[in-house]
Motif scaffolding. Structure first.
Motif, PDB file in Angstrom:
ATOM      1  N   GLU A  89       6.170 -34.625 -22.179  1.00  0.00           N
ATOM      2  CA  GLU A  89       6.313 -36.052 -21.891  1.00  0.00           C
ATOM      3  C   GLU A  89       5.230 -36.867 -22.579  1.00  0.00           C
ATOM      4  OE1 GLU A  89       6.402 -36.392 -17.639  1.00  0.00           O
ATOM      5  OE2 GLU A  89       8.507 -35.753 -17.525  1.00  0.00           O
ATOM      6  N   ALA A  90       4.008 -36.339 -22.604  1.00  0.00           N
ATOM      7  CA  ALA A  90       2.911 -37.044 -23.275  1.00  0.00           C
ATOM      8  C   ALA A  90       3.160 -37.148 -24.777  1.00  0.00           C
ATOM      9  CB  ALA A  90       1.578 -36.334 -23.004  1.00  0.00           C
ATOM     10  N   PHE A  91       3.710 -36.096 -25.383  1.00  0.00           N
ATOM     11  CA  PHE A  91       4.036 -36.147 -26.812  1.00  0.00           C
ATOM     12  C   PHE A  91       5.088 -37.230 -27.073  1.00  0.00           C
ATOM     13  CE2 PHE A  91       1.412 -32.668 -27.642  1.00  0.00           C
ATOM     14  CZ  PHE A  91       1.449 -32.300 -28.983  1.00  0.00           C
ATOM     15  N   VAL A  92       6.064 -37.352 -26.184  1.00  0.00           N
ATOM     16  CA  VAL A  92       7.086 -38.381 -26.341  1.00  0.00           C
ATOM     17  C   VAL A  92       6.466 -39.768 -26.151  1.00  0.00           C
ATOM     18  CG1 VAL A  92       9.209 -39.350 -25.351  1.00  0.00           C
ATOM     19  CG2 VAL A  92       8.999 -36.877 -25.674  1.00  0.00           C
ATOM     20  N   ALA A  93       5.717 -39.945 -25.086  1.00  0.00           N
ATOM     21  CA  ALA A  93       5.144 -41.255 -24.761  1.00  0.00           C
ATOM     22  C   ALA A  93       4.176 -41.757 -25.823  1.00  0.00           C
ATOM     23  CB  ALA A  93       4.445 -41.198 -23.403  1.00  0.00           C
ATOM     24  N   HIS A  94       3.481 -40.852 -26.479  1.00  0.00           N
ATOM     25  CA  HIS A  94       2.464 -41.246 -27.466  1.00  0.00           C
ATOM     26  C   HIS A  94       2.923 -41.013 -28.901  1.00  0.00           C
ATOM     27  CE1 HIS A  94      -0.654 -42.217 -24.566  1.00  0.00           C
ATOM     28  NE2 HIS A  94      -0.054 -41.300 -23.823  1.00  0.00           N
ATOM     29  N   HIS A  95       4.212 -40.800 -29.072  1.00  0.00           N
ATOM     30  CA  HIS A  95       4.805 -40.609 -30.410  1.00  0.00           C
ATOM     31  C   HIS A  95       4.099 -39.488 -31.162  1.00  0.00           C
ATOM     32  CE1 HIS A  95       6.940 -44.258 -29.495  1.00  0.00           C
ATOM     33  NE2 HIS A  95       5.793 -44.845 -29.234  1.00  0.00           N
ATOM     34  N   GLY A  96       3.872 -38.375 -30.451  1.00  0.00           N
ATOM     35  CA  GLY A  96       3.198 -37.221 -31.036  1.00  0.00           C
ATOM     36  C   GLY A  96       4.129 -36.327 -31.841  1.00  0.00           C
ATOM     37  N   LEU A  97       5.303 -36.826 -32.152  1.00  0.00           N
ATOM     38  CA  LEU A  97       6.224 -36.069 -32.985  1.00  0.00           C
ATOM     39  C   LEU A  97       7.029 -37.043 -33.823  1.00  0.00           C
ATOM     40  CD1 LEU A  97       9.459 -35.449 -31.236  1.00  0.00           C
ATOM     41  CD2 LEU A  97       7.488 -35.748 -29.749  1.00  0.00           C
ATOM     42  N   GLN A  98       7.383 -36.591 -35.003  1.00  0.00           N
ATOM     43  CA  GLN A  98       8.267 -37.386 -35.848  1.00  0.00           C
ATOM     44  C   GLN A  98       9.501 -36.557 -36.153  1.00  0.00           C
ATOM     45  OE1 GLN A  98       6.426 -39.536 -39.113  1.00  0.00           O
ATOM     46  NE2 GLN A  98       4.590 -39.862 -37.896  1.00  0.00           N
ATOM     47  N   CYS A  99       9.423 -35.687 -37.134  1.00  0.00           N
ATOM     48  CA  CYS A  99      10.613 -34.875 -37.430  1.00  0.00           C
ATOM     49  C   CYS A  99      10.795 -33.788 -36.382  1.00  0.00           C
ATOM     50  CB  CYS A  99      10.535 -34.281 -38.832  1.00  0.00           C
ATOM     51  SG  CYS A  99       9.535 -32.782 -38.988  1.00  0.00           S
ATOM     52  N   GLY A 100       9.716 -33.372 -35.725  1.00  0.00           N
ATOM     53  CA  GLY A 100       9.790 -32.386 -34.660  1.00  0.00           C
ATOM     54  C   GLY A 100       9.647 -30.941 -35.092  1.00  0.00           C
ATOM     55  N   PHE A 101       9.570 -30.680 -36.385  1.00  0.00           N
ATOM     56  CA  PHE A 101       9.520 -29.293 -36.823  1.00  0.00           C
ATOM     57  C   PHE A 101       8.249 -28.584 -36.355  1.00  0.00           C
ATOM     58  CE2 PHE A 101       9.139 -25.628 -39.535  1.00  0.00           C
ATOM     59  CZ  PHE A 101      10.426 -25.128 -39.482  1.00  0.00           C
ATOM     60  N   VAL A 143      -3.163 -36.229 -31.198  1.00  0.00           N
ATOM     61  CA  VAL A 143      -4.445 -36.231 -30.488  1.00  0.00           C
ATOM     62  C   VAL A 143      -4.362 -37.146 -29.264  1.00  0.00           C
ATOM     63  CG1 VAL A 143      -6.904 -36.822 -30.648  1.00  0.00           C
ATOM     64  CG2 VAL A 143      -5.784 -35.603 -32.532  1.00  0.00           C
ATOM     65  N   ASP A 144      -3.753 -38.333 -29.437  1.00  0.00           N
ATOM     66  CA  ASP A 144      -3.579 -39.254 -28.310  1.00  0.00           C
ATOM     67  C   ASP A 144      -2.783 -38.595 -27.182  1.00  0.00           C
ATOM     68  OD1 ASP A 144      -4.881 -41.217 -29.796  1.00  0.00           O
ATOM     69  OD2 ASP A 144      -3.021 -42.254 -30.366  1.00  0.00           O
ATOM     70  N   ALA A 145      -1.711 -37.896 -27.552  1.00  0.00           N
ATOM     71  CA  ALA A 145      -0.853 -37.251 -26.549  1.00  0.00           C
ATOM     72  C   ALA A 145      -1.608 -36.167 -25.789  1.00  0.00           C
ATOM     73  CB  ALA A 145       0.382 -36.660 -27.227  1.00  0.00           C
ATOM     74  N   ILE A 146      -2.374 -35.370 -26.497  1.00  0.00           N
ATOM     75  CA  ILE A 146      -3.128 -34.291 -25.853  1.00  0.00           C
ATOM     76  C   ILE A 146      -4.194 -34.870 -24.933  1.00  0.00           C
ATOM     77  CG2 ILE A 146      -4.674 -32.335 -26.252  1.00  0.00           C
ATOM     78  CD1 ILE A 146      -3.022 -31.851 -28.879  1.00  0.00           C
ATOM     79  N   GLN A 147      -4.870 -35.939 -25.384  1.00  0.00           N
ATOM     80  CA  GLN A 147      -5.865 -36.572 -24.518  1.00  0.00           C
ATOM     81  C   GLN A 147      -5.212 -37.152 -23.271  1.00  0.00           C
ATOM     82  OE1 GLN A 147      -8.427 -39.262 -26.885  1.00  0.00           O
ATOM     83  NE2 GLN A 147     -10.061 -38.005 -26.022  1.00  0.00           N
ATOM     84  N   ALA A 148      -4.060 -37.771 -23.421  1.00  0.00           N
ATOM     85  CA  ALA A 148      -3.359 -38.336 -22.266  1.00  0.00           C
ATOM     86  C   ALA A 148      -2.957 -37.240 -21.285  1.00  0.00           C
ATOM     87  CB  ALA A 148      -2.127 -39.117 -22.734  1.00  0.00           C
ATOM     88  N   ALA A 149      -2.468 -36.127 -21.802  1.00  0.00           N
ATOM     89  CA  ALA A 149      -2.090 -35.004 -20.934  1.00  0.00           C
ATOM     90  C   ALA A 149      -3.317 -34.463 -20.206  1.00  0.00           C
ATOM     91  CB  ALA A 149      -1.412 -33.912 -21.753  1.00  0.00           C
TER      92      ALA A 149
END
Length: 164
Positions: A89-101, A143-149
């Protein structure tokens, strides 16, 4: 050869050739295609899984080496009802993915990181995640997503099955 290991809390038995990689066994023999194959040389990190709660490049490990082990893949993060893990959820909320590979390997590496460092700073996150390559240049958001998590305290210690 017959190998038996636990994958995401489920006991699995597979017949594999001794030269079969863990990545291929997970993807082709067990149907868990979330473990991505990128470089197949252990450099990119897309195939990262946890084996006995330690990050491993599944493209470099033979399936027979996982015999008796506990393996956690990205599919093991979501709840049984399909709800995303708070790290996802944090990766989604903080745009921690683009293509997702790269995302499965990033998530598994981040899970391990947060189990080792409850409150990592940005420098620690960058250093610990440096073995995972994102070709879409999503590192700042990752990095933002991991910090938020981490701030949300979403990652409990590893359990006996390796699932978190």
């Amino acid at each position: 050869m017959r190998v038996e290991f636990t994958v995401n809390g489920e006991r699995v038995g597979l017949d594999v050739e001794p030269r079969r990689t863990l990545a291929d066994a997970l993807r082709e023999d067990h149907g868990l295609t979330g473990t991505h194959l990128g470089c197949e040389h252990g450099v990119c990190g897309a195939c990262t899984v946890l084996v006995n709660d330690e990050p491993v490049r599944a493209c470099l490990m033979f399936a027979v080496q996982a015999d008796g082990c506990s393996v956690t893949t990205v599919e093991g993060l979501a709840a049984e009802d399909g709800a995303l893990h708070p790290l996802q959820e944090a990766f989604v909320a903080h745009h921690g993915l683009q293509c997702g590979f790269c995302t499965p390997g990033m998530l598994i590496s981040a899970l391990h990181l947060l189990r080792q460092h409850a409150e990592p700073d940005r420098e620690t996150i960058r250093a610990e995640m440096s073995g995972n390559i994102c070709r879409c240049t999503g590192y700042g958001s990752i990095v933002d997503a991991i910090q938020a998590a981490a701030r949300a305290g979403v990652t409990p210690p590893a359990g006996p099955s390796g699932a978190g």
